[in-house]
Design a protein around this motif. Structure first.
Motif, PDB file in Angstrom:
ATOM      1  N   UNK A   1       0.755  -1.121   0.071  1.00 28.29           N
ATOM      2  CA  UNK A   1       0.077   0.050  -0.099  1.00 28.29           C
ATOM      3  C   UNK A   1       0.748   1.314  -0.101  1.00 28.29           C
ATOM      4  N   UNK A   2       1.970   1.073   0.753  1.00 30.15           N
ATOM      5  CA  UNK A   2       2.596   2.440   0.863  1.00 30.15           C
ATOM      6  C   UNK A   2       3.469   2.826  -0.278  1.00 30.15           C
ATOM      7  N   UNK A   3       3.928   1.800  -1.010  1.00 24.05           N
ATOM      8  CA  UNK A   3       4.597   2.055  -2.326  1.00 24.05           C
ATOM      9  C   UNK A   3       3.789   2.766  -3.295  1.00 24.05           C
ATOM     10  N   UNK A   4       2.746   2.074  -3.286  1.00 24.51           N
ATOM     11  CA  UNK A   4       1.506   2.934  -4.448  1.00 24.51           C
ATOM     12  C   UNK A   4       1.282   4.290  -4.002  1.00 24.51           C
ATOM     13  N   UNK A   5       1.059   4.491  -2.637  1.00 22.45           N
ATOM     14  CA  UNK A   5       0.918   5.816  -2.249  1.00 22.45           C
ATOM     15  C   UNK A   5       2.015   6.858  -2.557  1.00 22.45           C
ATOM     16  N   UNK A   6       3.299   6.554  -2.605  1.00 22.00           N
ATOM     17  CA  UNK A   6       4.429   7.237  -2.678  1.00 22.00           C
ATOM     18  C   UNK A   6       4.343   7.654  -4.244  1.00 22.00           C
ATOM     19  N   UNK A   7       4.197   6.685  -4.970  1.00 21.88           N
ATOM     20  CA  UNK A   7       3.906   6.735  -6.534  1.00 21.88           C
ATOM     21  C   UNK A   7       3.047   7.946  -6.882  1.00 21.88           C
ATOM     22  N   UNK A   8       1.679   7.860  -6.175  1.00 26.26           N
ATOM     23  CA  UNK A   8       0.633   8.765  -6.602  1.00 26.26           C
ATOM     24  C   UNK A   8       1.056  10.026  -5.897  1.00 26.26           C
ATOM     25  N   UNK A   9       1.611  10.131  -4.791  1.00 27.33           N
ATOM     26  CA  UNK A   9       2.305  11.261  -4.284  1.00 27.33           C
ATOM     27  C   UNK A   9       3.087  12.020  -5.177  1.00 27.33           C
ATOM     28  N   UNK A  10       3.814  11.391  -5.910  1.00 27.04           N
ATOM     29  CA  UNK A  10       4.842  11.862  -6.821  1.00 27.04           C
ATOM     30  C   UNK A  10       4.108  12.523  -7.918  1.00 27.04           C
ATOM     31  N   UNK A  11       3.023  11.763  -8.575  1.00 27.53           N
ATOM     32  CA  UNK A  11       2.529  12.158  -9.750  1.00 27.53           C
ATOM     33  C   UNK A  11       1.635  13.420  -9.354  1.00 27.53           C
ATOM     34  N   UNK A  12       0.868  13.559  -8.052  1.00 24.13           N
ATOM     35  CA  UNK A  12       0.174  14.770  -7.568  1.00 24.13           C
ATOM     36  C   UNK A  12       1.149  16.042  -7.387  1.00 24.13           C
ATOM     37  N   UNK A  13       2.292  15.851  -7.219  1.00 21.97           N
ATOM     38  CA  UNK A  13       3.147  16.769  -6.797  1.00 21.97           C
ATOM     39  C   UNK A  13       3.567  17.514  -8.165  1.00 21.97           C
ATOM     40  N   UNK A  14       3.337  16.866  -9.299  1.00 18.23           N
ATOM     41  CA  UNK A  14       3.757  17.472 -10.806  1.00 18.23           C
ATOM     42  C   UNK A  14       2.497  18.403 -11.304  1.00 18.23           C
ATOM     43  N   UNK A  15       1.358  18.335 -10.375  1.00 16.57           N
ATOM     44  CA  UNK A  15       0.237  18.905 -10.826  1.00 16.57           C
ATOM     45  C   UNK A  15       0.600  20.613 -10.588  1.00 16.57           C
ATOM     46  N   UNK A  16       0.499  21.573 -11.426  1.00 20.58           N
ATOM     47  CA  UNK A  16       0.688  22.938 -10.985  1.00 20.58           C
ATOM     48  C   UNK A  16      -0.162  23.369  -9.917  1.00 20.58           C
ATOM     49  N   UNK A  17       0.508  24.010  -8.843  1.00 21.05           N
ATOM     50  CA  UNK A  17      -0.474  24.606  -7.838  1.00 21.05           C
ATOM     51  C   UNK A  17      -1.330  25.554  -8.009  1.00 21.05           C
ATOM     52  N   UNK A  18      -1.110  26.268  -9.027  1.00 18.06           N
ATOM     53  CA  UNK A  18      -2.120  27.248  -9.613  1.00 18.06           C
ATOM     54  C   UNK A  18      -3.529  26.670  -9.922  1.00 18.06           C
ATOM     55  N   UNK A  19      -3.566  25.527 -10.480  1.00 15.01           N
ATOM     56  CA  UNK A  19      -4.736  25.013 -10.838  1.00 15.01           C
ATOM     57  C   UNK A  19      -5.777  24.786  -9.555  1.00 15.01           C
ATOM     58  N   UNK A  20      -5.155  24.440  -8.589  1.00 16.59           N
ATOM     59  CA  UNK A  20      -5.760  24.144  -7.251  1.00 16.59           C
ATOM     60  C   UNK A  20      -6.211  25.346  -6.463  1.00 16.59           C
ATOM     61  N   UNK A  21      -5.185  26.478  -6.721  1.00 12.97           N
ATOM     62  CA  UNK A  21      -5.645  27.775  -6.198  1.00 12.97           C
ATOM     63  C   UNK A  21      -6.650  28.330  -7.159  1.00 12.97           C
ATOM     64  N   UNK A  22      -6.897  28.143  -8.113  1.00  9.36           N
ATOM     65  CA  UNK A  22      -7.525  28.852  -8.986  1.00  9.36           C
ATOM     66  C   UNK A  22      -9.171  28.120  -8.999  1.00  9.36           C
ATOM     67  N   UNK A  23      -9.203  27.030  -8.483  1.00  7.30           N
ATOM     68  CA  UNK A  23     -10.441  26.216  -8.107  1.00  7.30           C
ATOM     69  C   UNK A  23     -10.852  26.655  -7.059  1.00  7.30           C
ATOM     70  N   UNK A  24     -10.029  26.708  -5.951  1.00  8.96           N
ATOM     71  CA  UNK A  24     -10.327  27.062  -4.646  1.00  8.96           C
ATOM     72  C   UNK A  24     -10.953  28.418  -4.675  1.00  8.96           C
TER      73      UNK A  24
END
Length: 320
Positions: free
Chosen positions: A196-219
């Motif tokens: 479980x933890x290995x998959x979580x780490x891979x997804x965390x890396x993929x999420x980190x590549x998403x520009x933070x501006x998109x989340x800020x604009x949506x917020x």
């Protein structure tokens, strides 16, 4: 006369340039030909150690071999016909499919949700801490993990039954690995804890590549956490999700160590998977042809599921 001499000189220059470019082009072609030798070496190694064994396995699956005498008898598709009428193969295939479904639920979608929660934390220190804590089980050998859970599931000295008894849930106390109805589920639970933890780490890396501006604009537009998760995070990590589904399903059909360490396919073949039944037939009962037929089935199943998932992921790809 001046124009004539200029023409002669320019013609000589062009002719000389053409003569100088000719050997240069030959050198470039020769260099390209030599550079191909590295790709050729890689292709030879891949062909010899990957594709040749696959083809040879299909050839072996049409024979009946005796490893002790070396006698080989061609039987055609008899091994595949026997495979279709083997009740243990049906049990093993069901266990592999059950393993794949539960693994996709927990190690793909569950790990995605956990990674999204971790990456949504404001403190970088807390994000690093939770990533490390969840990754620790993945760093432990699967054999060691299997032995650890083997003792946890022990009915006399095991931690699980002791906790259930202390909690007043004695009706759930049972020999988890000795019960035909719970053995495979106990093995799957151990595997989910370990991966479980290995998959979580891979997804965390993929999420980190998403520009933070998109989340800020949506917020700013009033989107809540669930809306941002569904409309931004999930679509932009679809390629990682597709890859994890392929890897998880392929691993579910190739599972071997967990079952062999904890139950060896028992009790009464209730926890057999295709990998352990292949080992039983090929290396214990000396039936390499039948074992190769089971291996061919595993190969076809993993290839089909991987190709289908790659096709689906390519169609639904989202680009920034």
């Amino acid at each position: 006369m001046a124009r004539t001499s200029d023409t002669i000189e320019s013609g000589a220059v062009v002719h000389g340039a053409a003569r100088s470019q000719r050997p240069r082009s030959l050198r470039v072609r020769f260099g390209n030909l030599l550079s191909f030798r590295w790709a050729a070496a890689a292709l030879i190694l891949i062909g010899w150690f990957v594709y040749y064994p696959i083809v040879d396995n299909f050839i072996v699956s049409t024979t009946d071999q005796d490893i002790y005498t070396g006698e080989v008898t061609n039987v055609g598709l008899a091994n595949y016909d026997r495979l279709l009428h083997d009740p243990v193969v049906l049990v093993a295939l069901w266990n592999n499919c059950l393993y794949a479904v539960i693994s996709v639920v927990f190690q793909v979608f569950g790990a995605f949700l956990l990674a999204a929660i971790i990456e949504d934390l404001r403190s970088e220190r807390w994000r690093r801490l939770w990533r490390a804590l969840y990754f620790v089980p993945s760093a432990i050998s699967i054999t060691v993990t299997g032995l650890l859970f083997y003792f946890i599931y022990q009915p006399q000295i095991g931690l699980l039954d002791a906790v259930l008894s202390r909690a007043g849930l004695s009706q759930f106390v049972m020999p988890w690995l000795g019960n035909e109805h719970t053995a495979i589920y106990a093995i799957i639970a151990m595997s989910q804890w370990q991966g479980f933890g290995y998959s979580t780490l891979l997804f965390a890396i993929a999420i980190q590549k998403i520009p933070r501006d998109l989340h800020d604009a949506a917020t700013i537009d009033g989107a809540g956490p669930l809306r941002r998760l569904w409309s931004i995070t999930f679509p932009l990590t679809r390629e990682m999700t597709g890859l994890m589904i392929i890897v998880t399903i392929a691993g579910a059909f190739q599972v071997f160590n967990e079952v062999m360490v904890m139950t060896a396919g028992g009790p009464n073949n209730s926890s057999q998977v295709l990998g352990t039944w292949l080992y039983q037939k090929a290396f214990i009962e000396d039936n390499f042809g039948y074992g190769a037929a089971i291996a061919a089935v595993i190969f076809v199943l993993t290839m089909l599921t991987g190709a289908a998932q790659l096709w689906y992921t390519k169609r639904r790809r989202v680009q920034l």
